[in-house]
Design a protein around this motif. Structure first.
Motif, PDB file in Angstrom:
ATOM      1  N   ILE A 125       0.838  -1.205   0.000  1.00  0.00           N
ATOM      2  CA  ILE A 125       0.000   0.000   0.000  1.00  0.00           C
ATOM      3  C   ILE A 125       0.873   1.254   0.000  1.00  0.00           C
ATOM      4  CG2 ILE A 125      -1.620   1.338   1.416  1.00  0.00           C
ATOM      5  CD1 ILE A 125      -2.909  -1.409   2.180  1.00  0.00           C
ATOM      6  N   VAL A 126       1.932   1.260   0.801  1.00  0.00           N
ATOM      7  CA  VAL A 126       2.846   2.409   0.851  1.00  0.00           C
ATOM      8  C   VAL A 126       3.572   2.580  -0.482  1.00  0.00           C
ATOM      9  CG1 VAL A 126       4.911   3.373   1.949  1.00  0.00           C
ATOM     10  CG2 VAL A 126       3.123   2.320   3.355  1.00  0.00           C
ATOM     11  N   LEU A 127       4.035   1.483  -1.050  1.00  0.00           N
ATOM     12  CA  LEU A 127       4.729   1.571  -2.335  1.00  0.00           C
ATOM     13  C   LEU A 127       3.812   2.139  -3.416  1.00  0.00           C
ATOM     14  CD1 LEU A 127       6.726  -1.776  -2.254  1.00  0.00           C
ATOM     15  CD2 LEU A 127       7.626   0.544  -1.897  1.00  0.00           C
ATOM     16  N   GLU A 128       2.547   1.765  -3.389  1.00  0.00           N
ATOM     17  CA  GLU A 128       1.606   2.301  -4.379  1.00  0.00           C
ATOM     18  C   GLU A 128       1.357   3.786  -4.137  1.00  0.00           C
ATOM     19  OE1 GLU A 128       0.054   0.940  -7.916  1.00  0.00           O
ATOM     20  OE2 GLU A 128       1.317  -0.091  -6.471  1.00  0.00           O
TER      21      GLU A 128
ATOM     22  N   VAL B  49      -5.045   3.118  -1.762  1.00  0.00           N
ATOM     23  CA  VAL B  49      -3.811   3.896  -1.916  1.00  0.00           C
ATOM     24  C   VAL B  49      -3.834   5.114  -0.996  1.00  0.00           C
ATOM     25  CG1 VAL B  49      -2.377   5.207  -3.550  1.00  0.00           C
ATOM     26  CG2 VAL B  49      -3.431   3.038  -4.253  1.00  0.00           C
ATOM     27  N   ASP B  50      -5.003   5.687  -0.786  1.00  0.00           N
ATOM     28  CA  ASP B  50      -5.135   6.836   0.099  1.00  0.00           C
ATOM     29  C   ASP B  50      -4.663   6.504   1.514  1.00  0.00           C
ATOM     30  OD1 ASP B  50      -5.979   9.611   0.128  1.00  0.00           O
ATOM     31  OD2 ASP B  50      -7.610   8.979   1.451  1.00  0.00           O
TER      32      ASP B  50
ATOM     33  N   LYS C  20      -6.067  11.238  -8.482  1.00  0.00           N
ATOM     34  CA  LYS C  20      -6.489  10.982  -7.110  1.00  0.00           C
ATOM     35  C   LYS C  20      -6.196   9.531  -6.777  1.00  0.00           C
ATOM     36  CE  LYS C  20     -11.327   9.804  -7.877  1.00  0.00           C
ATOM     37  NZ  LYS C  20     -12.673  10.180  -7.526  1.00  0.00           N
ATOM     38  N   PRO C  21      -5.979   9.258  -5.494  1.00  0.00           N
ATOM     39  CA  PRO C  21      -5.711   7.879  -5.092  1.00  0.00           C
ATOM     40  C   PRO C  21      -7.010   7.101  -4.914  1.00  0.00           C
ATOM     41  CG  PRO C  21      -5.618   9.294  -3.178  1.00  0.00           C
ATOM     42  CD  PRO C  21      -5.872  10.196  -4.376  1.00  0.00           C
ATOM     43  N   SER C  22      -6.902   5.794  -5.012  1.00  0.00           N
ATOM     44  CA  SER C  22      -8.029   4.941  -4.634  1.00  0.00           C
ATOM     45  C   SER C  22      -8.152   4.980  -3.112  1.00  0.00           C
ATOM     46  CB  SER C  22      -7.787   3.515  -5.097  1.00  0.00           C
ATOM     47  OG  SER C  22      -6.719   2.949  -4.354  1.00  0.00           O
TER      48      SER C  22
END
Length: 165
Positions: free
Chosen positions: A44-47, A69-70, A64-66
């Motif tokens: 998640i952090v890498l994304e 990902v947010d 915007k992030p999903s």
């Protein structure tokens, strides 16, 4: 705004962050999501790092992030020294403009634009991280879903590249 969606070389997003900083941000995701294993939290952090790189590379793309990902992006934002170091590597500080969650504002095209911008920035997006707000296959504490494009110069209603480093 035009962007090429195929990068000739796939970059390693780990080059954007020191290993100990990645561990620290990953630990924040885990603290916010009790029971999440470290491998998922790190993914998640890498994304989120890819998203940040895409926003810096395409400041007018209204990305915007999903929801997933947010979660990583918010953890990254809490680590201000890591965020500042990242801005130095990317050449631009990506600002976050918070909004109250509202899944009714979901723009599915924005998630596709974000993935295309990640690809154009030289990274390979992980499709499982870019699901719509109703997909809870990856449970995270974040419930954010952001609005359509915000003020001029912003990456989306949620991130802005105005203001420089």
């Amino acid at each position: 705004m035009s962007m090429t969606t195929q990068a000739s070389v796939t970059r390693d997003v780990r080059d954007l962050i020191h290993p100990e900083d990645l561990d620290a941000v990953t630990a924040t995701v885990q603290r916010n999501n009790l029971g999440m294993d470290s491998a998922l939290a790190e993914l998640i952090v890498l994304e989120a790092l890819k998203f940040e790189a895409a926003c810096a590379a395409h400041p007018d793309a209204r990305l915007k992030p999903s929801r997933v990902v947010d979660e990583g992006w918010h953890a990254l934002i809490l680590h201000t020294r890591v965020k500042a170091s990242l801005a130095g590597r990317l050449g631009l500080f990506v600002h976050h403009v918070p909004e109250a969650p509202d899944t009714g504002r979901h723009d599915p095209d924005a998630l596709a634009r974000s993935q295309a911008a990640i690809t154009a920035a030289g990274y390979a997006p992980e499709p499982t991280m870019w699901v719509g707000p109703s997909d809870t296959s990856i449970p995270v504490a974040a419930s954010c879903e952001h609005s359509p494009p915000g003020p001029e110069g912003s990456c989306s209603g949620d991130c802005s590249n105005t203001g420089g480093n």
